[in-house]
Design a protein around this motif. Structure first.
Motif, mmCIF file in Angstrom:
data_model
loop_
_atom_site.group_PDB
_atom_site.id
_atom_site.type_symbol
_atom_site.label_atom_id
_atom_site.label_comp_id
_atom_site.label_asym_id
_atom_site.label_seq_id
_atom_site.Cartn_x
_atom_site.Cartn_y
_atom_site.Cartn_z
ATOM 1 N N GLY A 1 -3.232 -4.139 -2.713
ATOM 2 C CA GLY A 1 -4.243 -4.603 -2.830
ATOM 3 C C GLY A 1 -4.351 -5.315 -1.534
ATOM 4 N N VAL A 2 -4.550 -4.200 -0.233
ATOM 5 C CA VAL A 2 -4.868 -4.553 1.635
ATOM 6 C C VAL A 2 -5.781 -3.860 1.535
ATOM 7 C CG1 VAL A 2 -3.854 -4.216 3.161
ATOM 8 C CG2 VAL A 2 -2.463 -4.907 1.615
ATOM 9 N N ALA A 3 -7.137 -3.964 2.113
ATOM 10 C CA ALA A 3 -8.023 -3.687 2.597
ATOM 11 C C ALA A 3 -8.277 -2.627 3.845
ATOM 12 C CB ALA A 3 -9.426 -4.599 3.007
ATOM 13 N N ILE A 4 -8.810 -1.524 3.696
ATOM 14 C CA ILE A 4 -8.220 -0.495 4.551
ATOM 15 C C ILE A 4 -9.765 -0.957 5.805
ATOM 16 C CG2 ILE A 4 -8.057 1.948 5.504
ATOM 17 C CD1 ILE A 4 -6.201 0.833 3.559
ATOM 18 N N ASN A 5 -9.423 -1.568 6.521
ATOM 19 C CA ASN A 5 -10.850 -2.123 7.110
ATOM 20 C C ASN A 5 -11.693 -0.591 7.971
ATOM 21 O OD1 ASN A 5 -8.453 -4.277 8.187
ATOM 22 N ND2 ASN A 5 -10.193 -4.980 7.459
ATOM 23 N N ASP B 1 2.108 10.714 6.756
ATOM 24 C CA ASP B 1 0.763 10.692 6.507
ATOM 25 C C ASP B 1 0.176 9.775 5.956
ATOM 26 O OD1 ASP B 1 0.261 12.630 2.702
ATOM 27 O OD2 ASP B 1 -0.725 11.332 3.628
ATOM 28 N N ILE B 2 -1.027 9.487 6.665
ATOM 29 C CA ILE B 2 -2.019 8.522 6.638
ATOM 30 C C ILE B 2 -2.946 7.988 5.459
ATOM 31 C CG2 ILE B 2 -3.752 9.718 7.661
ATOM 32 C CD1 ILE B 2 -3.598 7.512 9.680
ATOM 33 N N TYR B 3 -2.886 9.012 5.278
ATOM 34 C CA TYR B 3 -3.675 9.364 3.264
ATOM 35 C C TYR B 3 -2.819 8.875 2.330
ATOM 36 C CZ TYR B 3 -7.579 12.015 5.497
ATOM 37 O OH TYR B 3 -8.692 12.197 6.081
ATOM 38 N N ALA B 4 -1.476 9.052 2.419
ATOM 39 C CA ALA B 4 -0.913 8.041 1.106
ATOM 40 C C ALA B 4 0.002 6.716 1.825
ATOM 41 C CB ALA B 4 0.676 9.177 1.168
ATOM 42 N N SER B 5 0.148 6.920 3.606
ATOM 43 C CA SER B 5 -0.051 5.407 3.226
ATOM 44 C C SER B 5 -0.971 4.245 3.663
ATOM 45 C CB SER B 5 0.401 5.102 5.019
ATOM 46 O OG SER B 5 1.492 5.621 5.230
ATOM 47 N N CYS B 6 -1.887 4.677 3.401
ATOM 48 C CA CYS B 6 -3.558 4.433 3.174
ATOM 49 C C CYS B 6 -3.482 4.015 1.622
ATOM 50 C CB CYS B 6 -4.476 4.241 3.610
ATOM 51 S SG CYS B 6 -4.512 4.312 5.421
ATOM 52 N N GLN B 7 -3.487 4.935 0.966
ATOM 53 C CA GLN B 7 -3.358 4.346 -1.043
ATOM 54 C C GLN B 7 -2.037 3.648 -1.106
ATOM 55 O OE1 GLN B 7 -5.457 6.224 -2.520
ATOM 56 N NE2 GLN B 7 -5.314 4.758 -3.978
ATOM 57 N N LYS B 8 -1.127 3.399 -0.485
ATOM 58 C CA LYS B 8 -0.061 3.242 -0.843
ATOM 59 C C LYS B 8 -0.531 1.063 -0.878
ATOM 60 C CE LYS B 8 4.730 1.254 -0.110
ATOM 61 N NZ LYS B 8 5.552 1.434 1.080
ATOM 62 N N LEU B 9 -1.381 1.261 0.159
ATOM 63 C CA LEU B 9 -1.556 -0.153 0.313
ATOM 64 C C LEU B 9 -2.889 -0.436 0.232
ATOM 65 C CD1 LEU B 9 -1.515 -0.003 5.194
ATOM 66 C CD2 LEU B 9 -0.094 -1.657 3.511
ATOM 67 N N MET B 10 -3.143 0.266 -0.217
ATOM 68 C CA MET B 10 -4.976 -0.321 -0.935
ATOM 69 C C MET B 10 -4.288 -0.371 -2.758
ATOM 70 S SD MET B 10 -8.158 2.118 -0.246
ATOM 71 C CE MET B 10 -6.920 3.616 -0.568
ATOM 72 N N ASP B 11 -3.335 0.153 -2.945
ATOM 73 C CA ASP B 11 -2.940 -0.272 -4.820
ATOM 74 C C ASP B 11 -1.880 -1.272 -4.482
ATOM 75 O OD1 ASP B 11 -3.773 2.552 -5.749
ATOM 76 O OD2 ASP B 11 -1.918 3.134 -5.330
#
Ligand SMILES: C[C@@H](O)C(=O)SC[C@H](NC(=O)CC[C@H](N)C(=O)O)C(=O)NCC(=O)O
Ligand code: NI
Length: 146
Positions: A99-103, A87-97
């Protein structure tokens, strides 16, 4: 012949392990501290690959940490590490939470990019989506040369 691993040199091993393991979700398989060469190798694998990686038969990332500081210029010839996610959206949300920037956000629900502390580009691809290039090359016939 079989793909085994990609080695990346890291400036800060703890920061890198925090990114690759705690944030991206990879797991440590092996670690070698080499006194004579003054370096540490840490092999990481994605959860789905971990059992094969433990048998030295699965794809891994090999982090190389040289104890003596070195400059690593960003070689343009190296592109990215790519991972398939459920789930790419869940993966990106976890990374953003964390503190990882989604380039490159997953606007198309297909592909997203983040970067490691050393600026290594990490591509996240949605499982089940075509692996071919998307915009702006979507009209390009995949001649295998992109
Ligand atoms: C274990 C196996 O997968 C390796 O890749 S060991 C290869 C070896 N690595 C090192 O010596 C690490 C420290 C060195 N200072 C470095 O930064 O590479 C090696 O031969 N490395 C040279 C290379 O070009 O990878
Ligand atoms: Ni290696």
């Amino acid at each position: 012949m079989q793909y085994l691993h990609t080695m990346v040199r890291v400036r800060d091993l703890e920061k890198s392990l925090d990114f690759y393991c705690n944030k991206l979700g990879l797991e440590e398989v092996n670690r070698y501290d080499v006194e004579a060469g003054r370096f540490t190798l840490v092999f990481l694998a994605a959860p789905n690959d971990i059992e094969r990686a433990k048998e030295k038969d699965g794809p891994m990332v090999e982090l190389t940490y040289n104890w003596d500081p070195e400059e690593y210029d960003g070689g343009r010839n190296f592109g990215h590490l790519a991972y398939l996610v459920d789930d790419i959206y869940a993966s990106c949300q976890k990374l953003m939470d964390a503190g990882v920037a989604i380039n490159r956000p997953p606007r198309d629900g297909h592909m997203a990019f983040v970067r490691s502390p050393d600026g290594i580009s990490i591509e996240l691809l949605q499982r089940g989506e075509a692996l071919g290039p998307q915009e702006p090359w979507s009209s390009m016939e995949n001649t295998g040369s992109w």
